[in-house]
Write a protein that holds these residues in place. Structure first.
Motif, PDB file in Angstrom:
ATOM      1  N   ASP B  54      37.079  40.633  37.457  1.00  0.00           N
ATOM      2  CA  ASP B  54      37.814  40.921  36.226  1.00  0.00           C
ATOM      3  C   ASP B  54      39.309  40.956  36.532  1.00  0.00           C
ATOM      4  OD1 ASP B  54      37.252  42.215  33.316  1.00  0.00           O
ATOM      5  OD2 ASP B  54      39.081  43.020  34.245  1.00  0.00           O
ATOM      6  N   PRO B  55      40.106  40.233  35.731  1.00  0.00           N
ATOM      7  CA  PRO B  55      41.535  40.101  36.048  1.00  0.00           C
ATOM      8  C   PRO B  55      42.233  41.448  36.288  1.00  0.00           C
ATOM      9  CG  PRO B  55      40.955  38.628  34.244  1.00  0.00           C
ATOM     10  CD  PRO B  55      39.720  39.413  34.564  1.00  0.00           C
ATOM     11  N   ALA B  56      41.793  42.476  35.604  1.00  0.00           N
ATOM     12  CA  ALA B  56      42.427  43.781  35.772  1.00  0.00           C
ATOM     13  C   ALA B  56      42.264  44.315  37.202  1.00  0.00           C
ATOM     14  CB  ALA B  56      41.832  44.775  34.772  1.00  0.00           C
ATOM     15  N   TRP B  57      41.291  43.800  37.932  1.00  0.00           N
ATOM     16  CA  TRP B  57      40.975  44.326  39.269  1.00  0.00           C
ATOM     17  C   TRP B  57      41.478  43.440  40.395  1.00  0.00           C
ATOM     18  CZ3 TRP B  57      39.008  49.091  40.170  1.00  0.00           C
ATOM     19  CH2 TRP B  57      38.590  49.781  39.027  1.00  0.00           C
ATOM     20  N   LEU B  58      42.002  42.291  40.060  1.00  0.00           N
ATOM     21  CA  LEU B  58      42.352  41.317  41.106  1.00  0.00           C
ATOM     22  C   LEU B  58      43.322  41.891  42.140  1.00  0.00           C
ATOM     23  CD1 LEU B  58      42.634  37.849  39.348  1.00  0.00           C
ATOM     24  CD2 LEU B  58      41.143  38.506  41.256  1.00  0.00           C
ATOM     25  N   GLY B  59      44.261  42.720  41.685  1.00  0.00           N
ATOM     26  CA  GLY B  59      45.237  43.293  42.602  1.00  0.00           C
ATOM     27  C   GLY B  59      44.593  44.189  43.646  1.00  0.00           C
ATOM     28  N   ARG B  60      43.411  44.749  43.346  1.00  0.00           N
ATOM     29  CA  ARG B  60      42.806  45.729  44.258  1.00  0.00           C
ATOM     30  C   ARG B  60      41.687  45.158  45.137  1.00  0.00           C
ATOM     31  NH1 ARG B  60      42.338  50.353  39.802  1.00  0.00           N
ATOM     32  NH2 ARG B  60      43.056  48.584  38.550  1.00  0.00           N
ATOM     33  N   THR B  61      41.272  43.933  44.860  1.00  0.00           N
ATOM     34  CA  THR B  61      40.166  43.383  45.663  1.00  0.00           C
ATOM     35  C   THR B  61      40.673  42.592  46.869  1.00  0.00           C
ATOM     36  OG1 THR B  61      40.089  41.596  44.027  1.00  0.00           O
ATOM     37  CG2 THR B  61      38.374  43.271  43.881  1.00  0.00           C
TER      38      THR B  61
END
Ligand code: HEM
Ligand code: FES
Lengths: 412, 106
Positions: B54-61
Protein backbone atom coordinates in the motif's frame (compact mmCIF):
# COMPACT_ATOMS: atom_id res chain seq x y z
CA UNK A 1 18.51 -42.80 2.56
CA UNK A 2 18.93 -46.38 1.39
CA UNK A 3 22.56 -47.51 1.45
CA UNK A 4 23.37 -50.81 -0.26
CA UNK A 5 27.04 -50.94 0.60
CA UNK A 6 27.93 -53.53 -2.04
CA UNK A 7 26.59 -51.38 -4.89
CA UNK A 8 29.30 -49.73 -7.05
CA UNK A 9 27.74 -46.34 -6.27
CA UNK A 10 28.88 -46.84 -2.65
CA UNK A 11 32.15 -48.71 -3.26
CA UNK A 12 33.74 -46.82 -6.16
CA UNK A 13 36.43 -44.40 -4.89
CA UNK A 14 34.95 -40.89 -4.87
CA UNK A 15 37.58 -39.62 -7.29
CA UNK A 16 36.39 -42.13 -9.90
CA UNK A 17 32.68 -41.48 -9.45
CA UNK A 18 31.05 -39.94 -12.55
CA UNK A 19 27.27 -39.53 -12.23
CA UNK A 20 26.89 -37.86 -15.64
CA UNK A 21 27.01 -40.96 -17.88
CA UNK A 22 23.86 -40.86 -20.06
CA UNK A 23 23.66 -44.66 -19.80
CA UNK A 24 23.03 -44.39 -16.05
CA UNK A 25 19.97 -42.26 -16.74
CA UNK A 26 18.73 -44.48 -19.54
CA UNK A 27 18.92 -47.46 -17.17
CA UNK A 28 17.40 -45.40 -14.31
CA UNK A 29 20.43 -46.30 -12.19
CA UNK A 30 21.76 -42.84 -11.30
CA UNK A 31 19.90 -42.49 -7.99
CA UNK A 32 22.41 -44.20 -5.64
CA UNK A 33 25.30 -42.26 -7.21
CA UNK A 34 23.65 -39.00 -6.22
CA UNK A 35 22.77 -40.32 -2.76
CA UNK A 36 26.45 -41.16 -2.27
CA UNK A 37 27.56 -37.72 -3.43
CA UNK A 38 25.05 -35.92 -1.21
CA UNK A 39 26.37 -37.88 1.76
CA UNK A 40 30.10 -38.00 1.05
CA UNK A 41 31.00 -35.25 -1.42
CA UNK A 42 28.18 -32.75 -1.98
CA UNK A 43 30.35 -30.61 -4.25
CA UNK A 44 32.35 -33.11 -6.26
CA UNK A 45 34.86 -33.05 -9.10
CA UNK A 46 34.87 -35.68 -11.86
CA UNK A 47 36.18 -36.34 -15.37
CA UNK A 48 33.68 -37.59 -17.91
CA UNK A 49 34.72 -39.37 -21.10
CA UNK A 50 31.83 -37.57 -22.83
CA UNK A 51 31.82 -34.13 -21.24
CA UNK A 52 35.31 -33.53 -19.81
CA UNK A 53 36.02 -32.27 -16.29
CA UNK A 54 33.09 -30.88 -14.28
CA UNK A 55 31.86 -30.16 -10.76
CA UNK A 56 28.67 -31.75 -9.46
CA UNK A 57 26.53 -29.73 -7.04
CA UNK A 58 24.07 -32.16 -5.48
CA UNK A 59 22.35 -30.63 -2.44
CA UNK A 60 19.39 -28.26 -2.34
CA UNK A 61 21.20 -25.49 -0.48
CA UNK A 62 24.29 -25.46 -2.67
CA UNK A 63 22.19 -25.51 -5.86
CA UNK A 64 20.20 -22.47 -4.71
CA UNK A 65 23.45 -20.71 -3.88
CA UNK A 66 24.77 -21.23 -7.41
CA UNK A 67 21.43 -20.16 -8.93
CA UNK A 68 21.51 -16.91 -6.95
CA UNK A 69 24.99 -15.95 -8.04
CA UNK A 70 25.01 -15.31 -11.80
CA UNK A 71 27.89 -12.88 -11.23
CA UNK A 72 30.15 -15.83 -10.37
CA UNK A 73 28.38 -18.60 -12.30
CA UNK A 74 27.68 -17.71 -15.90
CA UNK A 75 25.12 -19.21 -18.29
CA UNK A 76 26.74 -17.67 -21.37
CA UNK A 77 26.76 -19.85 -24.48
CA UNK A 78 30.24 -18.50 -25.24
CA UNK A 79 31.58 -20.56 -22.31
CA UNK A 80 29.59 -23.65 -23.26
CA UNK A 81 26.08 -22.70 -22.17
CA UNK A 82 23.65 -24.43 -19.86
CA UNK A 83 24.10 -28.16 -20.29
CA UNK A 84 27.00 -30.41 -19.36
CA UNK A 85 27.63 -31.06 -23.05
CA UNK A 86 29.52 -28.09 -24.54
CA UNK A 87 28.23 -27.06 -27.90
CA UNK A 88 30.94 -27.60 -30.52
CA UNK A 89 33.20 -24.56 -31.05
CA UNK A 90 31.90 -22.31 -33.80
CA UNK A 91 28.39 -23.76 -33.48
CA UNK A 92 27.39 -21.90 -30.31
CA UNK A 93 23.70 -21.11 -30.07
CA UNK A 94 22.97 -17.79 -28.38
CA UNK A 95 19.60 -17.84 -26.60
CA UNK A 96 18.49 -15.96 -23.53
CA UNK A 97 18.60 -18.97 -21.21
CA UNK A 98 22.31 -19.05 -22.14
CA UNK A 99 22.99 -15.34 -21.58
CA UNK A 100 23.87 -13.29 -18.52
CA UNK A 101 22.40 -9.93 -17.48
CA UNK A 102 21.73 -7.40 -18.81
CA UNK A 103 21.00 -8.96 -22.23
CA UNK A 104 19.26 -11.97 -20.66
CA UNK A 105 16.89 -9.73 -18.73
CA UNK A 106 15.98 -7.64 -21.77
CA UNK A 107 15.18 -10.62 -24.00
CA UNK A 108 13.33 -12.54 -21.29
CA UNK A 109 11.01 -9.59 -20.75
CA UNK A 110 9.99 -9.71 -24.42
CA UNK A 111 8.46 -13.19 -24.16
CA UNK A 112 7.31 -13.09 -20.52
CA UNK A 113 3.79 -11.77 -21.48
CA UNK A 114 3.05 -15.15 -23.13
CA UNK A 115 2.39 -16.45 -19.60
CA UNK A 116 0.73 -13.32 -18.16
CA UNK A 117 -2.39 -14.25 -16.14
CA UNK A 118 -4.74 -12.99 -18.87
CA UNK A 119 -3.04 -15.02 -21.57
CA UNK A 120 -3.09 -18.20 -19.47
CA UNK A 121 -6.79 -17.70 -18.78
CA UNK A 122 -7.36 -17.33 -22.52
CA UNK A 123 -5.56 -20.64 -23.18
CA UNK A 124 -7.40 -22.65 -20.57
CA UNK A 125 -10.52 -23.57 -22.57
CA UNK A 126 -8.45 -24.40 -25.61
CA UNK A 127 -6.20 -26.74 -23.61
CA UNK A 128 -9.24 -28.47 -22.13
CA UNK A 129 -10.89 -28.96 -25.51
CA UNK A 130 -7.71 -30.53 -26.88
CA UNK A 131 -7.15 -32.73 -23.85
CA UNK A 132 -10.71 -34.05 -24.12
CA UNK A 133 -10.31 -34.68 -27.82
CA UNK A 134 -7.09 -36.62 -27.35
CA UNK A 135 -8.36 -38.66 -24.37
CA UNK A 136 -11.65 -39.52 -26.06
CA UNK A 137 -9.77 -40.84 -29.08
CA UNK A 138 -7.63 -43.30 -27.08
CA UNK A 139 -8.18 -47.04 -27.57
CA UNK A 140 -9.68 -49.12 -24.72
CA UNK A 141 -8.48 -52.57 -23.79
CA UNK A 142 -5.51 -52.23 -26.11
CA UNK A 143 -1.82 -51.54 -25.50
CA UNK A 144 -0.46 -48.26 -26.88
CA UNK A 145 2.48 -45.90 -26.31
CA UNK A 146 1.31 -43.08 -24.01
CA UNK A 147 4.35 -40.98 -24.93
CA UNK A 148 3.44 -40.92 -28.61
CA UNK A 149 -0.34 -40.70 -28.36
CA UNK A 150 -0.76 -38.30 -25.47
CA UNK A 151 2.42 -36.68 -24.15
CA UNK A 152 3.92 -35.64 -27.49
CA UNK A 153 0.62 -34.86 -29.16
CA UNK A 154 -0.63 -32.60 -26.39
CA UNK A 155 2.63 -30.68 -25.97
CA UNK A 156 3.15 -30.03 -29.68
CA UNK A 157 -0.43 -28.82 -30.02
CA UNK A 158 0.24 -26.36 -27.20
CA UNK A 159 3.50 -25.26 -28.72
CA UNK A 160 1.88 -24.70 -32.11
CA UNK A 161 -0.60 -22.40 -30.39
CA UNK A 162 2.08 -20.43 -28.53
CA UNK A 163 3.91 -19.79 -31.80
CA UNK A 164 0.70 -19.53 -33.85
CA UNK A 165 2.41 -22.18 -36.00
CA UNK A 166 0.59 -23.92 -38.89
CA UNK A 167 -1.30 -26.64 -37.03
CA UNK A 168 -0.96 -29.35 -39.68
CA UNK A 169 2.84 -29.03 -39.55
CA UNK A 170 3.02 -29.26 -35.77
CA UNK A 171 5.01 -32.51 -35.64
CA UNK A 172 7.90 -30.57 -37.15
CA UNK A 173 8.14 -28.92 -33.75
CA UNK A 174 8.77 -32.15 -31.86
CA UNK A 175 11.15 -33.27 -34.60
CA UNK A 176 13.19 -30.07 -34.20
CA UNK A 177 13.04 -30.35 -30.43
CA UNK A 178 14.33 -33.94 -30.47
CA UNK A 179 16.97 -32.98 -33.02
CA UNK A 180 18.24 -30.23 -30.73
CA UNK A 181 18.63 -32.36 -27.62
CA UNK A 182 19.70 -35.73 -29.05
CA UNK A 183 23.31 -36.79 -28.52
CA UNK A 184 24.88 -36.96 -32.00
CA UNK A 185 25.84 -40.45 -33.14
CA UNK A 186 24.05 -42.24 -30.30
CA UNK A 187 21.68 -44.13 -32.59
CA UNK A 188 19.03 -41.50 -33.33
CA UNK A 189 18.46 -39.59 -36.56
CA UNK A 190 21.12 -37.00 -35.63
CA UNK A 191 24.26 -38.89 -36.67
CA UNK A 192 26.60 -35.87 -36.59
CA UNK A 193 26.73 -32.17 -35.76
CA UNK A 194 26.56 -31.49 -39.51
CA UNK A 195 23.21 -33.30 -39.71
CA UNK A 196 21.99 -31.32 -36.73
CA UNK A 197 23.03 -28.05 -38.38
CA UNK A 198 21.19 -29.03 -41.57
CA UNK A 199 18.00 -29.67 -39.57
CA UNK A 200 18.47 -26.35 -37.74
CA UNK A 201 18.74 -24.59 -41.12
CA UNK A 202 15.32 -26.03 -42.13
CA UNK A 203 13.86 -24.90 -38.84
CA UNK A 204 15.27 -21.39 -39.23
CA UNK A 205 14.00 -21.09 -42.80
CA UNK A 206 10.49 -22.15 -41.78
CA UNK A 207 10.35 -19.70 -38.88
CA UNK A 208 11.92 -16.86 -40.88
CA UNK A 209 8.91 -17.02 -43.20
CA UNK A 210 6.61 -16.74 -40.18
CA UNK A 211 8.68 -13.84 -38.81
CA UNK A 212 8.39 -12.00 -42.11
CA UNK A 213 4.59 -12.27 -42.01
CA UNK A 214 4.35 -11.15 -38.38
CA UNK A 215 6.86 -8.31 -38.48
CA UNK A 216 4.72 -6.50 -41.06
CA UNK A 217 1.46 -7.12 -39.19
CA UNK A 218 0.27 -5.47 -35.95
CA UNK A 219 1.63 -7.14 -32.74
CA UNK A 220 -0.27 -10.22 -31.57
CA UNK A 221 0.06 -12.39 -28.47
CA UNK A 222 2.13 -15.19 -30.05
CA UNK A 223 5.83 -15.83 -29.47
CA UNK A 224 7.00 -15.03 -33.01
CA UNK A 225 5.11 -11.77 -33.12
CA UNK A 226 6.51 -10.87 -29.68
CA UNK A 227 10.08 -11.55 -30.84
CA UNK A 228 9.56 -9.72 -34.14
CA UNK A 229 8.21 -6.60 -32.42
CA UNK A 230 10.16 -6.65 -29.14
CA UNK A 231 12.69 -3.88 -28.83
CA UNK A 232 15.35 -6.20 -27.41
CA UNK A 233 14.78 -8.95 -29.97
CA UNK A 234 13.74 -7.44 -33.30
CA UNK A 235 17.37 -6.83 -34.28
CA UNK A 236 18.57 -10.37 -33.49
CA UNK A 237 20.98 -12.09 -35.87
CA UNK A 238 19.56 -15.19 -37.63
CA UNK A 239 21.69 -17.38 -35.33
CA UNK A 240 20.26 -15.68 -32.26
CA UNK A 241 16.71 -16.05 -33.60
CA UNK A 242 17.44 -19.75 -34.15
CA UNK A 243 18.84 -20.07 -30.62
CA UNK A 244 15.80 -18.48 -29.02
CA UNK A 245 13.46 -20.61 -31.14
CA UNK A 246 15.23 -23.76 -30.03
CA UNK A 247 14.98 -22.54 -26.43
CA UNK A 248 11.24 -22.01 -26.69
CA UNK A 249 10.67 -25.26 -28.61
CA UNK A 250 12.72 -27.44 -26.27
CA UNK A 251 11.68 -25.53 -23.15
CA UNK A 252 8.00 -26.01 -23.80
CA UNK A 253 8.19 -29.49 -25.24
CA UNK A 254 10.40 -32.19 -23.75
CA UNK A 255 9.84 -31.00 -20.22
CA UNK A 256 6.06 -30.97 -20.20
CA UNK A 257 6.00 -34.14 -22.32
CA UNK A 258 8.04 -36.07 -19.79
CA UNK A 259 6.00 -34.78 -16.85
CA UNK A 260 2.87 -36.06 -18.59
CA UNK A 261 4.42 -39.50 -19.02
CA UNK A 262 5.99 -39.52 -15.57
CA UNK A 263 2.68 -38.84 -13.87
CA UNK A 264 1.11 -41.93 -15.45
CA UNK A 265 4.04 -44.08 -14.36
CA UNK A 266 4.14 -42.78 -10.77
CA UNK A 267 0.41 -43.15 -10.25
CA UNK A 268 0.57 -46.68 -11.64
CA UNK A 269 3.42 -47.55 -9.27
CA UNK A 270 1.59 -45.96 -6.33
CA UNK A 271 -2.02 -47.18 -6.54
CA UNK A 272 -2.77 -45.84 -3.06
CA UNK A 273 -1.85 -42.35 -4.22
CA UNK A 274 -4.02 -42.74 -7.32
CA UNK A 275 -6.94 -43.77 -5.10
CA UNK A 276 -6.45 -40.64 -2.95
CA UNK A 277 -6.54 -38.48 -6.04
CA UNK A 278 -9.67 -40.19 -7.36
CA UNK A 279 -11.38 -39.65 -4.04
CA UNK A 280 -10.33 -36.01 -3.92
CA UNK A 281 -9.33 -34.35 -7.22
CA UNK A 282 -8.68 -31.10 -5.31
CA UNK A 283 -5.39 -32.77 -4.34
CA UNK A 284 -4.19 -31.90 -7.86
CA UNK A 285 -2.99 -28.65 -6.23
CA UNK A 286 -0.15 -30.65 -4.69
CA UNK A 287 -0.14 -33.69 -7.01
CA UNK A 288 0.84 -31.63 -10.07
CA UNK A 289 3.96 -30.07 -8.51
CA UNK A 290 4.76 -33.44 -6.92
CA UNK A 291 4.76 -35.09 -10.37
CA UNK A 292 7.09 -32.35 -11.64
CA UNK A 293 9.42 -32.76 -8.65
CA UNK A 294 9.46 -36.52 -8.84
CA UNK A 295 10.15 -36.53 -12.57
CA UNK A 296 12.60 -33.59 -12.67
CA UNK A 297 12.33 -33.34 -16.48
CA UNK A 298 15.63 -31.51 -16.78
CA UNK A 299 18.15 -33.41 -14.66
CA UNK A 300 20.53 -30.48 -14.46
CA UNK A 301 21.50 -27.00 -15.58
CA UNK A 302 25.12 -26.08 -16.02
CA UNK A 303 27.07 -22.91 -15.29
CA UNK A 304 30.67 -21.83 -15.91
CA UNK A 305 32.63 -20.18 -13.08
CA UNK A 306 33.75 -16.66 -14.03
CA UNK A 307 35.99 -16.17 -10.98
CA UNK A 308 37.79 -18.33 -8.44
CA UNK A 309 35.27 -19.09 -5.75
CA UNK A 310 34.50 -21.45 -2.89
CA UNK A 311 31.46 -23.68 -2.62
CA UNK A 312 30.84 -26.00 0.34
CA UNK A 313 34.58 -26.02 1.09
CA UNK A 314 35.68 -26.80 -2.47
CA UNK A 315 37.80 -24.39 -4.50
CA UNK A 316 36.24 -23.83 -7.89
CA UNK A 317 38.42 -22.02 -10.40
CA UNK A 318 37.49 -19.53 -13.10
CA UNK A 319 36.59 -21.49 -16.23
CA UNK A 320 35.38 -24.62 -14.39
CA UNK A 321 32.16 -26.29 -15.47
CA UNK A 322 29.61 -26.47 -12.64
CA UNK A 323 26.60 -28.78 -12.91
CA UNK A 324 23.58 -28.24 -10.65
CA UNK A 325 21.90 -31.63 -10.40
CA UNK A 326 18.24 -30.74 -9.79
CA UNK A 327 17.44 -34.43 -9.90
CA UNK A 328 19.61 -34.87 -6.81
CA UNK A 329 18.53 -31.71 -4.98
CA UNK A 330 14.92 -32.83 -5.41
CA UNK A 331 15.79 -35.98 -3.43
CA UNK A 332 17.80 -34.16 -0.76
CA UNK A 333 16.52 -35.45 2.58
CA UNK A 334 17.78 -32.35 4.41
CA UNK A 335 15.42 -30.16 2.37
CA UNK A 336 12.45 -32.41 1.59
CA UNK A 337 10.80 -34.90 3.91
CA UNK A 338 10.79 -38.52 2.66
CA UNK A 339 11.98 -37.31 -0.74
CA UNK A 340 12.02 -40.75 -2.37
CA UNK A 341 8.29 -41.18 -1.81
CA UNK A 342 5.72 -39.99 -4.33
CA UNK A 343 2.92 -38.34 -2.31
CA UNK A 344 -0.01 -36.61 -3.99
CA UNK A 345 -0.83 -34.76 -0.76
CA UNK A 346 2.72 -33.68 0.06
CA UNK A 347 2.97 -30.57 2.25
CA UNK A 348 4.70 -27.66 0.48
CA UNK A 349 4.84 -29.68 -2.74
CA UNK A 350 5.66 -26.54 -4.70
CA UNK A 351 9.07 -26.34 -3.05
CA UNK A 352 11.11 -28.24 -5.62
CA UNK A 353 14.00 -27.46 -7.95
CA UNK A 354 12.57 -28.69 -11.26
CA UNK A 355 11.97 -25.17 -12.60
CA UNK A 356 15.28 -23.81 -11.31
CA UNK A 357 15.54 -20.67 -9.20
CA UNK A 358 16.83 -17.14 -9.63
CA UNK A 359 16.84 -15.03 -12.78
CA UNK A 360 16.58 -18.01 -15.15
CA UNK A 361 13.67 -19.66 -13.34
CA UNK A 362 11.40 -21.27 -15.89
CA UNK A 363 9.26 -18.81 -17.84
CA UNK A 364 6.71 -21.51 -18.65
CA UNK A 365 6.21 -23.04 -15.21
CA UNK A 366 2.58 -21.95 -14.79
CA UNK A 367 1.70 -23.03 -18.28
CA UNK A 368 3.22 -26.46 -17.70
CA UNK A 369 1.27 -26.82 -14.46
CA UNK A 370 -1.92 -25.70 -16.15
CA UNK A 371 -1.56 -28.34 -18.87
CA UNK A 372 -0.88 -31.10 -16.34
CA UNK A 373 -3.74 -30.00 -14.13
CA UNK A 374 -6.31 -30.00 -16.91
CA UNK A 375 -5.03 -33.32 -18.25
CA UNK A 376 -5.39 -35.02 -14.86
CA UNK A 377 -8.80 -33.47 -14.17
CA UNK A 378 -10.05 -34.99 -17.40
CA UNK A 379 -8.28 -38.34 -16.86
CA UNK A 380 -9.87 -38.66 -13.41
CA UNK A 381 -13.26 -37.92 -14.95
CA UNK A 382 -12.87 -40.67 -17.55
CA UNK A 383 -10.61 -43.53 -16.63
CA UNK A 384 -10.79 -45.71 -13.52
CA UNK A 385 -7.14 -46.50 -14.15
CA UNK A 386 -4.31 -46.41 -16.64
CA UNK A 387 -2.19 -49.55 -16.43
CA UNK A 388 1.46 -49.49 -17.40
CA UNK A 389 1.87 -52.90 -19.03
CA UNK A 390 5.56 -52.97 -19.97
CA UNK A 391 8.93 -51.49 -19.03
CA UNK A 392 9.23 -47.81 -19.88
CA UNK A 393 12.08 -46.94 -22.26
CA UNK A 394 14.09 -43.95 -21.14
CA UNK A 395 16.06 -41.29 -22.99
CA UNK A 396 19.86 -41.70 -23.34
CA UNK A 397 20.71 -38.37 -21.74
CA UNK A 398 21.83 -36.87 -18.46
CA UNK A 399 20.12 -33.57 -19.38
CA UNK A 400 16.64 -34.44 -20.64
CA UNK A 401 15.19 -36.87 -18.12
CA UNK A 402 12.35 -38.68 -19.78
CA UNK A 403 10.80 -41.48 -21.79
CA UNK A 404 10.53 -42.57 -25.39
CA UNK A 405 8.05 -45.39 -24.68
CA UNK A 406 5.48 -45.98 -21.99
CA UNK A 407 3.25 -48.92 -22.93
CA UNK A 408 -0.16 -48.57 -21.28
CA UNK A 409 -3.65 -50.01 -21.42
CA UNK A 410 -6.88 -48.38 -20.41
CA UNK A 411 -9.33 -51.08 -19.31
CA UNK A 412 -12.21 -51.53 -21.75
CA UNK B 1 2.54 -8.58 17.47
CA UNK B 2 2.19 -6.29 14.44
CA UNK B 3 -1.10 -6.61 12.59
CA UNK B 4 -0.82 -7.10 8.85
CA UNK B 5 -3.63 -6.94 6.33
CA UNK B 6 -3.35 -9.13 3.24
CA UNK B 7 -5.86 -8.42 0.49
CA UNK B 8 -6.39 -11.10 -2.15
CA UNK B 9 -6.83 -10.05 -5.77
CA UNK B 10 -10.56 -10.70 -5.46
CA UNK B 11 -10.75 -8.21 -2.59
CA UNK B 12 -10.97 -10.68 0.32
CA UNK B 13 -9.13 -9.32 3.36
CA UNK B 14 -7.14 -11.27 5.92
CA UNK B 15 -5.93 -9.47 9.06
CA UNK B 16 -3.34 -11.48 10.98
CA UNK B 17 -0.75 -10.87 13.66
CA UNK B 18 2.76 -11.73 12.53
CA UNK B 19 5.65 -12.18 14.99
CA UNK B 20 8.48 -9.65 14.93
CA UNK B 21 11.40 -10.83 12.81
CA UNK B 22 9.25 -13.06 10.59
CA UNK B 23 8.86 -12.06 6.98
CA UNK B 24 5.62 -10.82 5.47
CA UNK B 25 5.73 -13.98 3.30
CA UNK B 26 5.90 -16.25 6.39
CA UNK B 27 2.95 -14.43 7.88
CA UNK B 28 0.85 -15.36 4.86
CA UNK B 29 2.06 -18.95 4.60
CA UNK B 30 1.70 -19.69 8.34
CA UNK B 31 -1.88 -18.46 8.22
CA UNK B 32 -2.68 -20.32 4.98
CA UNK B 33 -3.64 -17.11 3.21
CA UNK B 34 -4.19 -17.95 -0.47
CA UNK B 35 -2.35 -16.04 -3.18
CA UNK B 36 1.23 -16.38 -1.96
CA UNK B 37 3.04 -19.53 -3.06
CA UNK B 38 6.61 -18.96 -1.83
CA UNK B 39 8.06 -21.77 -3.94
CA UNK B 40 11.65 -21.11 -2.84
CA UNK B 41 10.86 -20.82 0.85
CA UNK B 42 12.09 -17.25 1.19
CA UNK B 43 15.39 -17.17 -0.70
CA UNK B 44 14.41 -14.35 -3.07
CA UNK B 45 14.77 -16.92 -5.82
CA UNK B 46 11.26 -17.55 -7.19
CA UNK B 47 9.20 -14.33 -7.05
CA UNK B 48 6.05 -16.27 -6.12
CA UNK B 49 5.57 -14.14 -2.99
CA UNK B 50 4.93 -11.00 -5.04
CA UNK B 51 2.78 -8.32 -3.32
CA UNK B 52 1.86 -4.69 -3.85
CA UNK B 53 2.66 -2.57 -0.82
CA UNK B 54 0.00 0.00 0.00
CA UNK B 55 1.49 3.34 -1.07
CA UNK B 56 1.06 4.76 2.43
CA UNK B 57 3.52 2.14 3.72
CA UNK B 58 6.19 2.26 1.04
CA UNK B 59 8.43 4.56 3.09
CA UNK B 60 8.55 2.03 5.94
CA UNK B 61 9.08 -1.24 4.08
CA UNK B 62 12.60 -0.33 2.91
CA UNK B 63 14.01 -0.66 -0.57
CA UNK B 64 14.54 -3.85 -2.56
CA UNK B 65 18.12 -4.98 -3.21
CA UNK B 66 19.43 -5.73 -6.71
CA UNK B 67 18.48 -9.43 -6.60
CA UNK B 68 14.92 -8.65 -5.57
CA UNK B 69 14.63 -5.93 -8.19
CA UNK B 70 15.63 -8.21 -11.01
CA UNK B 71 13.34 -11.06 -9.85
CA UNK B 72 10.37 -8.67 -9.61
CA UNK B 73 11.12 -7.08 -12.95
CA UNK B 74 10.27 -10.35 -14.75
CA UNK B 75 6.71 -10.50 -13.39
CA UNK B 76 4.26 -9.35 -16.03
CA UNK B 77 2.10 -7.95 -13.22
CA UNK B 78 4.90 -5.82 -11.69
CA UNK B 79 4.16 -2.23 -10.61
CA UNK B 80 6.17 0.53 -8.94
CA UNK B 81 5.03 -0.68 -5.49
CA UNK B 82 5.83 -4.36 -6.12
CA UNK B 83 7.85 -6.22 -3.49
CA UNK B 84 8.72 -9.81 -2.66
CA UNK B 85 7.06 -10.49 0.66
CA UNK B 86 9.89 -12.74 1.84
CA UNK B 87 12.23 -9.77 1.70
CA UNK B 88 10.17 -7.58 4.05
CA UNK B 89 10.95 -8.26 7.72
CA UNK B 90 8.18 -7.52 10.19
CA UNK B 91 9.14 -4.76 12.66
CA UNK B 92 7.11 -2.75 15.17
CA UNK B 93 7.03 0.07 12.62
CA UNK B 94 5.05 -2.16 10.25
CA UNK B 95 2.10 -2.58 12.63
CA UNK B 96 -0.91 -1.94 10.38
CA UNK B 97 0.86 -2.72 7.06
CA UNK B 98 -1.44 -3.39 4.11
CA UNK B 99 -0.33 -5.53 1.14
CA UNK B 100 -2.33 -6.62 -1.90
CA UNK B 101 -1.82 -9.67 -4.11
CA UNK B 102 -1.42 -9.72 -7.87
CA UNK B 103 -3.88 -11.60 -10.09
CA UNK B 104 -1.53 -14.60 -10.08
CA UNK B 105 1.95 -15.53 -8.91
CA UNK B 106 4.56 -16.51 -11.42
C1 HEM C 1 7.41 -29.28 -16.47
C2 HEM C 1 7.78 -28.49 -17.43
C3 HEM C 1 9.02 -27.64 -17.41
C4 HEM C 1 10.18 -27.78 -16.70
C5 HEM C 1 10.54 -28.86 -15.69
C6 HEM C 1 11.05 -26.68 -17.07
C7 HEM C 1 12.32 -26.48 -16.54
C8 HEM C 1 13.11 -25.36 -16.76
C9 HEM C 1 14.39 -25.10 -16.14
C10 HEM C 1 15.10 -26.04 -15.18
C11 HEM C 1 14.84 -23.90 -16.59
C12 HEM C 1 16.18 -23.22 -16.24
C13 HEM C 1 16.18 -22.69 -14.85
C14 HEM C 1 17.52 -22.21 -14.37
O1 HEM C 1 18.50 -22.19 -15.13
O2 HEM C 1 17.58 -21.82 -13.21
C15 HEM C 1 13.85 -23.40 -17.51
C16 HEM C 1 13.95 -22.20 -18.19
C17 HEM C 1 13.08 -21.84 -19.19
N1 HEM C 1 11.89 -22.48 -19.54
FE1 HEM C 1 11.09 -24.12 -18.70
N2 HEM C 1 10.42 -25.91 -18.00
C18 HEM C 1 9.17 -26.44 -18.24
C19 HEM C 1 8.21 -25.95 -19.11
C20 HEM C 1 8.37 -24.85 -19.91
C21 HEM C 1 7.40 -24.37 -20.87
C22 HEM C 1 6.02 -24.95 -21.10
C23 HEM C 1 7.99 -23.30 -21.51
C24 HEM C 1 7.46 -22.48 -22.65
C25 HEM C 1 6.56 -21.66 -22.66
C26 HEM C 1 9.30 -23.09 -20.92
C27 HEM C 1 10.18 -22.09 -21.27
C28 HEM C 1 11.36 -21.79 -20.61
C29 HEM C 1 12.21 -20.66 -20.94
C30 HEM C 1 11.97 -19.66 -22.04
C31 HEM C 1 13.30 -20.69 -20.05
C32 HEM C 1 14.48 -19.72 -19.97
C33 HEM C 1 14.32 -18.75 -18.83
C34 HEM C 1 15.50 -17.82 -18.61
O3 HEM C 1 16.64 -18.16 -18.95
O4 HEM C 1 15.28 -16.72 -18.09
N3 HEM C 1 9.50 -24.06 -19.96
N4 HEM C 1 12.79 -24.30 -17.59
S1 FES D 1 9.50 -16.95 -1.42
FE1 FES D 1 10.64 -17.14 -3.24
S2 FES D 1 11.12 -15.11 -3.70
FE2 FES D 1 9.98 -14.90 -1.89
Amino acid sequence: MHVATDHPAWTTPLAALDPSHPGLFQADEMWPYFARLRRDAPVHFAESPFFGPYWSVTTWKDIVQVELNPQAFSSDSGFGGISIRDRPKGLELPMFIAMDPPKHDEQRKVVQPIVAPGNLARLQDLIRARVCHILDGLPRGETFNWVEHVSIELTVQMLATLFDFPFEDRRKLSYWSDSATMIAGAGGHVDSEATREAIFAECLAYFTALWNQRVNAPPRPDLISMLAHGEATRGMTPREFLGNLILLIVGGNDTTRNSISGGVLFLHENPGEFAKLQANPALLDSAVPEIIRYQTPLAHMRRTALVDTELHGQRIRAGDKVVMWYISGNRDETAIEAPDRFLVDRKRARQHLSFGFGIHRCVGNRLAELQLRILWEEILRRFPRIEVVGEPKRVFSSFVHGYTDLPVRIPA
Amino acid sequence: MPLITYIEHNGREHKVEVPLGHSVMQGAVDNAIPGIDADCGGECACATCHVFVDPAWLGRTGTPDAQEKSMVSFASTAQANSRLACQIQVTAALDGLVVRMPEAQH
